[in-house]
Every structure is written in structure tokens, then in C-alpha cells.
Enzyme design. Sequence first.
Site, PDB file in Angstrom:
ATOM      1  N   THR A  74      34.922  -6.607  -0.429  1.00 44.07           N
ATOM      2  CA  THR A  74      34.078  -6.182   0.698  1.00 44.07           C
ATOM      3  C   THR A  74      32.634  -5.998  -0.206  1.00 44.07           C
ATOM      4  O   THR A  74      31.729  -6.517   0.514  1.00 44.07           O
ATOM      5  CB  THR A  74      34.285  -4.916   1.394  1.00 44.07           C
ATOM      6  N   GLN A 181      42.306 -13.645  -0.125  1.00 44.90           N
ATOM      7  CA  GLN A 181      43.736 -14.140  -0.018  1.00 44.90           C
ATOM      8  C   GLN A 181      44.209 -15.416  -0.655  1.00 44.90           C
ATOM      9  O   GLN A 181      45.207 -15.717  -0.577  1.00 44.90           O
ATOM     10  CB  GLN A 181      43.946 -14.295   1.633  1.00 44.90           C
ATOM     11  N   HIS A 203      43.548  -6.064  -5.779  1.00 50.56           N
ATOM     12  CA  HIS A 203      44.825  -5.389  -5.111  1.00 50.56           C
ATOM     13  C   HIS A 203      45.442  -6.277  -4.320  1.00 50.56           C
ATOM     14  O   HIS A 203      46.519  -6.021  -3.737  1.00 50.56           O
ATOM     15  CB  HIS A 203      44.372  -4.089  -4.310  1.00 50.56           C
ATOM     16  N   THR A 242      28.594   2.215 -14.128  1.00 52.15           N
ATOM     17  CA  THR A 242      29.384   2.319 -15.116  1.00 52.15           C
ATOM     18  C   THR A 242      30.402   1.665 -14.616  1.00 52.15           C
ATOM     19  O   THR A 242      31.190   1.744 -13.627  1.00 52.15           O
ATOM     20  CB  THR A 242      29.968   3.745 -15.302  1.00 52.15           C
ATOM     21  N   CYS A 327      43.530  -1.567  16.099  1.00 53.77           N
ATOM     22  CA  CYS A 327      44.212  -0.207  16.704  1.00 53.77           C
ATOM     23  C   CYS A 327      43.073   1.010  16.345  1.00 53.77           C
ATOM     24  O   CYS A 327      43.152   2.171  16.711  1.00 53.77           O
ATOM     25  CB  CYS A 327      45.474   0.247  16.227  1.00 53.77           C
TER      26      CYS A 327
HETATM   27  C1  LIG Z   1      41.521  -7.477   1.914  1.00 58.79           C
HETATM   28  C2  LIG Z   1      40.315  -8.492   2.317  1.00 58.79           C
HETATM   29  C3  LIG Z   1      39.229  -8.243   2.133  1.00 58.79           C
HETATM   30  C4  LIG Z   1      38.521  -6.805   1.645  1.00 58.79           C
HETATM   31  O1  LIG Z   1      38.714  -6.748   0.079  1.00 58.79           O
HETATM   32  P1  LIG Z   1      38.659  -5.455  -0.356  1.00 58.79           P
HETATM   33  O2  LIG Z   1      38.875  -5.447  -1.789  1.00 58.79           O
HETATM   34  O3  LIG Z   1      39.780  -4.332   0.120  1.00 58.79           O
HETATM   35  O4  LIG Z   1      37.331  -4.764  -0.009  1.00 58.79           O
HETATM   36  C5  LIG Z   1      38.090  -9.185   2.273  1.00 58.79           C
HETATM   37  N1  LIG Z   1      38.439 -10.377   2.875  1.00 58.79           N
HETATM   38  C6  LIG Z   1      39.747 -10.647   3.047  1.00 58.79           C
HETATM   39  C7  LIG Z   1      40.076 -12.159   3.370  1.00 58.79           C
HETATM   40  C8  LIG Z   1      40.804  -9.823   2.625  1.00 58.79           C
HETATM   41  O5  LIG Z   1      41.919  -9.987   3.065  1.00 58.79           O
END
Ligand SMILES: *Cc1c(COP(=O)(O)O)cnc(C)c1O
Length: 383
Positions: A74, A181, A203, A242, A327
Site C-alpha cells: 500500500t 500477488q 506477507h 528507521t 463487508c
Molecule cells: C495485499 C495487496 C496489497 C496491499 O498490500 P499490503 O502490503 O498489505 O499493504 C496491494 N495490492 C494487492 C494486489 C494486494 O493483494
Amino acid sequence: MKLPVYLDYNSTTPVDPRVLEEMLPFLKEHFGNAASKTHAYGWIAEEAVKQARSRIAAMIHAEEGEIIFTSGATEAVNLALKGVMEAYRAKGNHIVTVVTEHKAVLDTCRHLEKNGAHVTYLPVDENGLIDLTLLEKSISNETVVVSVMYVNNETGVIQPLKEVSEIVHRKNSLLMSDATQACGKLKIDVRETGIDLLCMSAHKFYGPKGTGALYVRRKNPRVALLPIIDGGGHENGLRSGTLNVPAIVGFGKACAIAMEEMEADAKRISGLRDMLEAELVRTGKTFVNGDKKNRLYNVTNISFEGVSAAALIGEMKDVAVATGSACTSAVPEPSHVLKAMQVMDERAFSSIRFSLGKFTTEEEVKFAVGKMKEISEKLREEK
Ligand SMILES: *Cc1c(COP(=O)(O)O)cnc(C)c1O
């Protein structure tokens, strides 16, 4: 088998135990600040960050100096879009993006629109793919950046990035791609594909939460960018603050593992996804959303005719999956991605996203299929 069965890997993934192992010393004895130049605590942290940076760069065929650490995708998206719009003010004030992008991109574009930018939102066809002729027509001399995601988080649809980049560059604009993704799951080559800015997040592929990166091309062309966070001048002045050393170390390790194991994982996971999909489709009254040819191997988005996804999920405590609809609001909205693919509201409200990962087992898939069949039949009967 651990319940609930986790089939929501596109939301987040568990940390690979090898990633955790590599992170731990940086939460304990190697706690130094990577910006401390005066002692060994700092040097050790700095060295670890350097190694992580090099692993991340290698995974996407970039150079170390082209990687800027952020708190996740993000933030990387925000930095990329806001950063280039400000840096290229003299060129223009226009962005081209796609209606099926993640909210990180769409909400950032809305913000920029409020500040005077013009944004063109390209539609997609019923398979979720953009029209390249329309893309070409939409780019003008004032278009600073074109933002097209690599893989859609809800459907797994893969956009033709190479063709997109050829068009964008022919029309003298920059290509940004939210590859959150795709990273760690697909081979990515920013040079070969011609991507100028690329966003990623650890993550989503077995690294820790709260860490990600923006790739910013340094040559052919060198992309200019202005920071959105000031203070201290870290990351070449583009992202002060940092560095989260343990998370960055984990991010690097996740990339190294992905490089080694991506191919084998892809084979195994796609087999399981295909099995899950085939079994559910065989029951009839289902519809797979998204282009089946250009789709990532770990996800399937299925509508279950005549059943609401909210009711399905409410009953299905033993399987962790996602619905397409948001939701978060009081009145549930159908997924903007499915809506853009001309999926009718009723079908959109009955859609479930199953996303698999490297810890998914055949036993889990069979269990999920059984539960889905049982509950969807029960709900249809109750109607
Ligand atoms: C999960 C996701 C994000 C957001 O990633 P974060 O690291 O959680 O901010 C942005 N774009 C896509 C396509 C995602 O799947």
C-alpha cells in the site's frame, strides 16, 4: 489437520519457519539501527539490510539501488503514484489505470483526482482482461504514468504486462505495476518486461507483515520520484524512517526461498487448485470468474448459484476463505472486480475466493470440497 482449513493465502500467508529463523537474531542480539555508522551494532544491521536488498532485487532482475523499502505494498503504491505525479508535473497531470485494481491504487488515484489530477479508468472484458487498443488510445502526451496490476488479488487474472509496457513506452509514459500477488509466485523480470515501478509486499509470500518495497528503475529511463515521507533521508531520501531490519531480513529470505522453490511449489499448488475447482464445478450450479488461460495457479473465484456467499461463509466455520464483496460497509457492495467483469450482482454476491499456498494439503482441499458441497446444498434447500 488443523481447523479451520486456511484457503485465504491471497489475504496473507504464514511466515515460513526458515524466514522466522533468519529474523530472530535481528530481534535479539543484532538489534542495531542500520543507519548507525559509528559502531558494530549498526554495521551488522546495515550488512543484513544490504543482503536482503540484493536478494529482493535478484528476484525481479533489478539492481540493489533500485529497491526502496516501505511498510508494504500500500505504501509502495502511494509512493510510486504520488511520487511520480509530483516529479513529472511539468509533463502533465494524467494517470491511466484499470477499474479492477486493488484499493491501494484506486484510492490513491481518487486522492490525486481531488488534488486536480485526471485519471482514466480502463474497463475490462468479462474475463477481467484489459483491451490494448483502448489502452493505447487513452495515453496522451500528458500521461505521466500507467498503472496496471500484474495479478488480480480476487480472480488471479494476469494482465499482458509485456504488451502493456511496449505500448506505454511507445507513447512515452511510465509503467507502474502492483505486483503484490505476482511476487514470489511468478518469475518476474522488470528489465525484460519493461516495468518502471513495481510494488511488492513480503506477507503475501511467506515473509512478515508490514514490510514491502518499491522498485524504481534507474536507467533506460531513470525514473524521477519525490518522497511522501520526509525526515532523515533514509532510502536515498525517498522514504525516511528507521528501517525495520528484522522484517527486511525476513523479506529477503522469503525471496531467496521463492527463487529456489517457486517452480516446484507452482506445480504442486496448481494441481491442488485444479482439483478443488474441478470438484466444485462438477457439482453444477457454479461459475468460475476470471480468464482461465491467463490466471495465477493458486486461486479460483467461484460463484455458487442461488446461495449468498455471506451465508455460506457464516455456516462454514471450518474453512477460511474470502468473499468478493466488501463487508466493511453497512450495505454490502458486490466486488468492484466482478462488477467490472459484468458479473451480475446476484452472481457476485454468491462468489467465494479460494486461494491456496505452499502449506495447503490434498487432505485440506478434500475437506473444503466436502464442506462446500454440504453447506451449499443445505442453503439451497432452505431457500
Ligand atoms: C495485499 C495487496 C496489497 C496491499 O498490500 P499490503 O502490503 O498489505 O499493504 C496491494 N495490492 C494487492 C494486489 C494486494 O493483494
